[in-house]
Write a protein that holds these residues in place. Structure first.
Motif, PDB file in Angstrom:
ATOM      1  N   VAL A  58       0.831  -1.205   0.000  1.00 59.62           N
ATOM      2  CA  VAL A  58       0.000   0.000   0.000  1.00 59.62           C
ATOM      3  C   VAL A  58       0.864   1.252   0.000  1.00 59.62           C
ATOM      4  N   ASP A  59       1.928   1.239   0.833  1.00 56.19           N
ATOM      5  CA  ASP A  59       2.826   2.397   0.903  1.00 56.19           C
ATOM      6  C   ASP A  59       3.516   2.639  -0.436  1.00 56.19           C
ATOM      7  N   PHE A  60       3.892   1.557  -1.116  1.00 55.45           N
ATOM      8  CA  PHE A  60       4.574   1.708  -2.407  1.00 55.45           C
ATOM      9  C   PHE A  60       3.686   2.418  -3.416  1.00 55.45           C
ATOM     10  N   PHE A  61       2.423   2.008  -3.497  1.00 57.16           N
ATOM     11  CA  PHE A  61       1.529   2.599  -4.483  1.00 57.16           C
ATOM     12  C   PHE A  61       1.056   3.993  -4.084  1.00 57.16           C
ATOM     13  N   SER A  62       1.305   4.386  -2.835  1.00 55.65           N
ATOM     14  CA  SER A  62       0.906   5.729  -2.402  1.00 55.65           C
ATOM     15  C   SER A  62       2.093   6.694  -2.347  1.00 55.65           C
ATOM     16  N   LEU A  63       3.260   6.249  -2.846  1.00 63.32           N
ATOM     17  CA  LEU A  63       4.449   7.100  -2.805  1.00 63.32           C
ATOM     18  C   LEU A  63       4.272   8.373  -3.621  1.00 63.32           C
ATOM     19  N   ALA A  64       3.685   8.265  -4.806  1.00 62.78           N
ATOM     20  CA  ALA A  64       3.510   9.443  -5.666  1.00 62.78           C
ATOM     21  C   ALA A  64       2.658  10.497  -4.966  1.00 62.78           C
ATOM     22  N   GLU A  65       1.581  10.058  -4.344  1.00 63.85           N
ATOM     23  CA  GLU A  65       0.702  10.996  -3.633  1.00 63.85           C
ATOM     24  C   GLU A  65       1.430  11.631  -2.455  1.00 63.85           C
ATOM     25  N   ALA A  66       2.211  10.816  -1.726  1.00 60.43           N
ATOM     26  CA  ALA A  66       2.957  11.335  -0.583  1.00 60.43           C
ATOM     27  C   ALA A  66       4.011  12.341  -1.032  1.00 60.43           C
ATOM     28  N   ASN A  67       4.689  12.043  -2.146  1.00 55.39           N
ATOM     29  CA  ASN A  67       5.705  12.968  -2.661  1.00 55.39           C
ATOM     30  C   ASN A  67       5.094  14.290  -3.089  1.00 55.39           C
ATOM     31  N   ASP A  68       3.916  14.237  -3.726  1.00 55.31           N
ATOM     32  CA  ASP A  68       3.235  15.472  -4.127  1.00 55.31           C
ATOM     33  C   ASP A  68       2.885  16.312  -2.906  1.00 55.31           C
ATOM     34  N   ALA A  69       2.421  15.637  -1.841  1.00 51.50           N
ATOM     35  CA  ALA A  69       2.069  16.359  -0.616  1.00 51.50           C
ATOM     36  C   ALA A  69       3.299  17.002   0.016  1.00 51.50           C
ATOM     37  N   LEU A  70       4.410  16.264   0.044  1.00 56.08           N
ATOM     38  CA  LEU A  70       5.649  16.809   0.604  1.00 56.08           C
ATOM     39  C   LEU A  70       6.171  17.962  -0.229  1.00 56.08           C
ATOM     40  N   LEU A  71       6.018  17.847  -1.547  1.00 52.76           N
ATOM     41  CA  LEU A  71       6.480  18.903  -2.443  1.00 52.76           C
ATOM     42  C   LEU A  71       5.709  20.196  -2.187  1.00 52.76           C
ATOM     43  N   THR A  72       4.392  20.079  -2.041  1.00 51.01           N
ATOM     44  CA  THR A  72       3.565  21.256  -1.760  1.00 51.01           C
ATOM     45  C   THR A  72       3.939  21.874  -0.416  1.00 51.01           C
ATOM     46  N   GLU A  73       4.165  21.009   0.576  1.00 49.98           N
ATOM     47  CA  GLU A  73       4.545  21.508   1.908  1.00 49.98           C
ATOM     48  C   GLU A  73       5.900  22.199   1.863  1.00 49.98           C
ATOM     49  N   ASN A  74       6.859  21.622   1.131  1.00 48.37           N
ATOM     50  CA  ASN A  74       8.183  22.233   1.021  1.00 48.37           C
ATOM     51  C   ASN A  74       8.126  23.578   0.323  1.00 48.37           C
ATOM     52  N   ALA A  75       7.274  23.677  -0.716  1.00 50.92           N
ATOM     53  CA  ALA A  75       7.125  24.948  -1.421  1.00 50.92           C
ATOM     54  C   ALA A  75       6.600  26.028  -0.485  1.00 50.92           C
ATOM     55  N   ALA A 108       5.765  20.864  -8.246  1.00 48.37           N
ATOM     56  CA  ALA A 108       5.295  20.173  -9.449  1.00 48.37           C
ATOM     57  C   ALA A 108       6.149  18.938  -9.691  1.00 48.37           C
ATOM     58  N   ARG A 109       5.603  18.029 -10.498  1.00 45.11           N
ATOM     59  CA  ARG A 109       6.323  16.803 -10.859  1.00 45.11           C
ATOM     60  C   ARG A 109       6.575  16.797 -12.359  1.00 45.11           C
ATOM     61  N   ILE A 110       7.779  16.391 -12.748  1.00 43.01           N
ATOM     62  CA  ILE A 110       8.133  16.314 -14.163  1.00 43.01           C
ATOM     63  C   ILE A 110       7.584  15.016 -14.744  1.00 43.01           C
ATOM     64  N   ILE A 111       6.791  15.103 -15.812  1.00 45.72           N
ATOM     65  CA  ILE A 111       6.237  13.914 -16.447  1.00 45.72           C
ATOM     66  C   ILE A 111       6.889  13.630 -17.795  1.00 45.72           C
ATOM     67  N   ASN A 120      16.164  21.484 -25.317  1.00 47.09           N
ATOM     68  CA  ASN A 120      15.454  20.519 -24.474  1.00 47.09           C
ATOM     69  C   ASN A 120      14.361  21.203 -23.658  1.00 47.09           C
ATOM     70  N   HIS A 121      13.296  20.437 -23.390  1.00 46.19           N
ATOM     71  CA  HIS A 121      12.157  20.956 -22.634  1.00 46.19           C
ATOM     72  C   HIS A 121      11.716  19.942 -21.573  1.00 46.19           C
ATOM     73  N   LEU A 122      10.944  20.430 -20.611  1.00 49.93           N
ATOM     74  CA  LEU A 122      10.369  19.580 -19.578  1.00 49.93           C
ATOM     75  C   LEU A 122       8.860  19.822 -19.538  1.00 49.93           C
ATOM     76  N   THR A 123       8.092  18.768 -19.314  1.00 51.20           N
ATOM     77  CA  THR A 123       6.648  18.900 -19.138  1.00 51.20           C
ATOM     78  C   THR A 123       6.307  18.639 -17.677  1.00 51.20           C
ATOM     79  N   LEU A 124       5.519  19.533 -17.090  1.00 53.47           N
ATOM     80  CA  LEU A 124       5.165  19.447 -15.671  1.00 53.47           C
ATOM     81  C   LEU A 124       3.693  19.093 -15.505  1.00 53.47           C
ATOM     82  N   ASN A 125       3.350  18.478 -14.378  1.00 47.43           N
ATOM     83  CA  ASN A 125       1.976  18.026 -14.147  1.00 47.43           C
ATOM     84  C   ASN A 125       1.086  19.100 -13.520  1.00 47.43           C
ATOM     85  N   LYS A 126       1.507  20.334 -13.562  1.00 44.79           N
ATOM     86  CA  LYS A 126       0.710  21.444 -13.041  1.00 44.79           C
ATOM     87  C   LYS A 126       0.503  22.464 -14.154  1.00 44.79           C
ATOM     88  N   GLY A 127      -0.702  23.082 -14.154  1.00 47.67           N
ATOM     89  CA  GLY A 127      -1.026  24.037 -15.200  1.00 47.67           C
ATOM     90  C   GLY A 127      -1.704  25.280 -14.664  1.00 47.67           C
TER      91      GLY A 127
END
Length: 278
Positions: A58-75, A108-111, A120-127
């Motif tokens: 369960v923790d493995f599949f919730s890593l992306a969500e946890a990372n997004d939450a930590l990223l927002t908190e760090n920002a 944001a997360r790079i997709i 070179n360019h990067l695409t982000l998951n936030k708009g």
């Protein structure tokens, strides 16, 4: 249904044996303390192991969500830190102006990320719905990553620092001598610091950071380390090679920074007929 009953009937002896074994084990466990303790300890160990495995999955599949939450908190924490470090205008002492943060930060997360091209360019998951706007700076804990170029409702595309059309205002931290970082399209780990006058003392190992002059990045964001200093073909400037601090092959999460005064500064530069260097 008849076939199932016939199959069970054919196994009647085996099923009776299993039933008697279970009954015997139950009697032994319930009437003998040592065997009962051993059984329950084993059962608890097996149950605990199964629960731990389930939790790990369960923790493995919730890593992306946890990372997004930590990223927002760090920002948010970075923005608070910049607010605390903000130096108020020595002329304007109004409380609201003195405490107003100049920069806003978002996570944001790079997709999508490219490394093998000249541009070179990067695409982000936030708009746009997340508050992302063209012109916002992009960086991570290692250093500068790029600048937002275009935005849709849910996504955004940024110009990478590994883009031969990207110029970054930067300086040598030890002596504040500034120039422009520009990638030459060759090595994804190295770049050039251009337009540093030849009289400046620059040495391998010196740190290169953003100047804050461009109104895109705050001052002091890490860019790289000077690798070599040579005489340029242009007699007025040094040929400085730097090793970039950001490993673009491993970039996954970034921060977006917005200068709240960018529109005003751009308008003023347009009136003065100046170009806004990145």
């Amino acid at each position: 249904m008849l076939r199932i009953l016939q199959f069970l009937y054919s196994l009647r002896s085996f099923l009776l044996f299993v039933l008697l074994e279970v009954l015997a084990i139950g009697l032994i466990v319930s009437n003998n303390s040592p065997q009962g303790a051993a059984f329950f300890n084993s059962a608890n160990a097996l149950s605990g192991s199964m629960l731990k495995t389930r939790s790990d999955v369960v923790d493995f599949f919730s890593l992306a969500e946890a990372n997004d939450a930590l990223l927002t908190e760090n920002a948010a924490l970075i923005q608070q830190l910049k607010t605390l470090k903000e130096i108020p205008d020595s002329v304007d002492l109004h409380l609201d102006s003195a405490l107003k943060a100049q920069y806003d930060f978002k996570g944001a997360r790079i997709i999508s990320n490219s490394l093998r091209f000249a541009q070179n360019h990067l695409t982000l998951n936030k708009g746009a719905k997340d508050g992302v706007k063209p012109g916002m700076g992009v960086f991570n804990e290692q250093g500068v990553v790029g600048r937002v170029k275009s935005v849709s409702e849910n996504y955004s595309v940024a110009i990478s620092l590994l883009n031969t059309e990207f110029h970054l205002s930067a300086k040598i931290k030890s002596n504040d001598s500034f120039g422009s970082v520009k990638w030459d399209g060759k090595n994804a780990k190295k770049s050039k610091l251009l337009y540093v006058p030849r009289h400046v003392t620059a040495q391998p190992g010196d740190t290169v950071v953003t100047t804050g002059f461009s109104a895109v990045f705050p001052e002091g964001i890490f860019v790289g380390i000077i690798e070599s200093v040579n005489q340029s073909d242009n007699p007025n400037y040094l040929d400085i090679a730097i090793e970039l601090s950001t490993d673009f092959s491993k970039v996954h999460y970034v921060y977006l920074v917005e200068n709240n005064n960018l529109i005003e500064l751009d308008s003023l530069k347009q009136q003065a007929e100046l170009t806004n260097e990145l």
